[in-house]
Design a protein around this motif. Structure first.
Motif, PDB file in Angstrom:
ATOM      1  N   GLU A  92    -129.014 -40.404 -47.879  1.00 62.09           N
ATOM      2  CA  GLU A  92    -128.505 -41.712 -47.744  1.00 62.09           C
ATOM      3  C   GLU A  92    -128.515 -42.363 -49.140  1.00 62.09           C
ATOM      4  O   GLU A  92    -129.554 -42.241 -49.840  1.00 62.09           O
ATOM      5  CB  GLU A  92    -129.357 -42.594 -46.882  1.00 62.09           C
ATOM      6  CG  GLU A  92    -128.889 -44.167 -46.665  1.00 62.09           C
ATOM      7  CD  GLU A  92    -129.779 -44.823 -45.753  1.00 62.09           C
ATOM      8  OE1 GLU A  92    -129.505 -45.958 -45.586  1.00 62.09           O
ATOM      9  OE2 GLU A  92    -130.656 -44.106 -45.134  1.00 62.09           O
ATOM     10  N   ARG A 103    -134.087 -36.640 -48.498  1.00 57.86           N
ATOM     11  CA  ARG A 103    -134.338 -36.099 -47.227  1.00 57.86           C
ATOM     12  C   ARG A 103    -133.176 -36.340 -46.317  1.00 57.86           C
ATOM     13  O   ARG A 103    -132.633 -35.486 -45.591  1.00 57.86           O
ATOM     14  CB  ARG A 103    -135.569 -36.793 -46.681  1.00 57.86           C
ATOM     15  CG  ARG A 103    -135.847 -36.383 -44.974  1.00 57.86           C
ATOM     16  CD  ARG A 103    -137.153 -36.664 -44.573  1.00 57.86           C
ATOM     17  NE  ARG A 103    -138.111 -36.049 -45.262  1.00 57.86           N
ATOM     18  CZ  ARG A 103    -139.459 -36.403 -45.185  1.00 57.86           C
ATOM     19  NH1 ARG A 103    -139.776 -37.407 -44.692  1.00 57.86           N
ATOM     20  NH2 ARG A 103    -140.430 -35.953 -46.131  1.00 57.86           N
ATOM     21  N   THR A 104    -132.662 -37.409 -46.486  1.00 53.35           N
ATOM     22  CA  THR A 104    -131.467 -37.944 -45.465  1.00 53.35           C
ATOM     23  C   THR A 104    -130.134 -37.990 -46.334  1.00 53.35           C
ATOM     24  O   THR A 104    -128.971 -37.856 -45.752  1.00 53.35           O
ATOM     25  CB  THR A 104    -131.505 -39.226 -44.704  1.00 53.35           C
ATOM     26  OG1 THR A 104    -131.496 -40.390 -46.025  1.00 53.35           O
ATOM     27  CG2 THR A 104    -132.910 -39.361 -44.202  1.00 53.35           C
ATOM     28  N   ASN A 123    -131.562 -41.160 -51.105  1.00 52.66           N
ATOM     29  CA  ASN A 123    -132.938 -40.551 -50.440  1.00 52.66           C
ATOM     30  C   ASN A 123    -132.717 -38.719 -50.380  1.00 52.66           C
ATOM     31  O   ASN A 123    -131.658 -38.494 -49.631  1.00 52.66           O
ATOM     32  CB  ASN A 123    -133.154 -40.999 -49.060  1.00 52.66           C
ATOM     33  CG  ASN A 123    -134.137 -40.715 -48.204  1.00 52.66           C
ATOM     34  OD1 ASN A 123    -134.731 -39.616 -48.361  1.00 52.66           O
ATOM     35  ND2 ASN A 123    -134.537 -41.486 -47.401  1.00 52.66           N
TER      36      ASN A 123
END
Length: 91
Positions: free
Chosen positions: A67, A64-65, A62
């Motif tokens: 993760e 954005r994170t 991901n």
């Protein structure tokens, strides 16, 4: 070109109604899809071939994170252009 434009072009090329052209295009799409579901390859000489290929399970990140996310294995359609189509596009 969208589907409506394609229907109009086919109807004009073969001198049939737009309704008949739309039905013919729908039939082609339905039969290609059905063949792929059955594991068959569809070859259209001078245009290309369609086949269903297995994509392995993998992991993605991901953005954005950061993760890590698992991505399941799946079957996807694949199109390979024929030499004639490539030559037509490239002039």
């Amino acid at each position: 070109m969208n589907k409506t434009d394609l229907v109009a072009a086919v109807a004009e090329d073969v001198q049939i109604t737009k309704e008949k052209a739309a039905a013919a295009i729908e039939s082609v799409i339905k039969n290609i899809q059905s063949a792929l579901v059955d594991g068959e390859e569809v070859r259209l000489p001078g245009f290309g071939s369609f086949k269903a290929v297995q994509r392995k399970a993998t992991t993605a990140r991901n953005p954005r994170t950061g993760e890590t996310v698992p991505v399941a294995a799946c079957t996807v359609p694949k199109f390979s252009a024929a030499k004639g189509l490539k030559e037509a596009i490239n002039g």
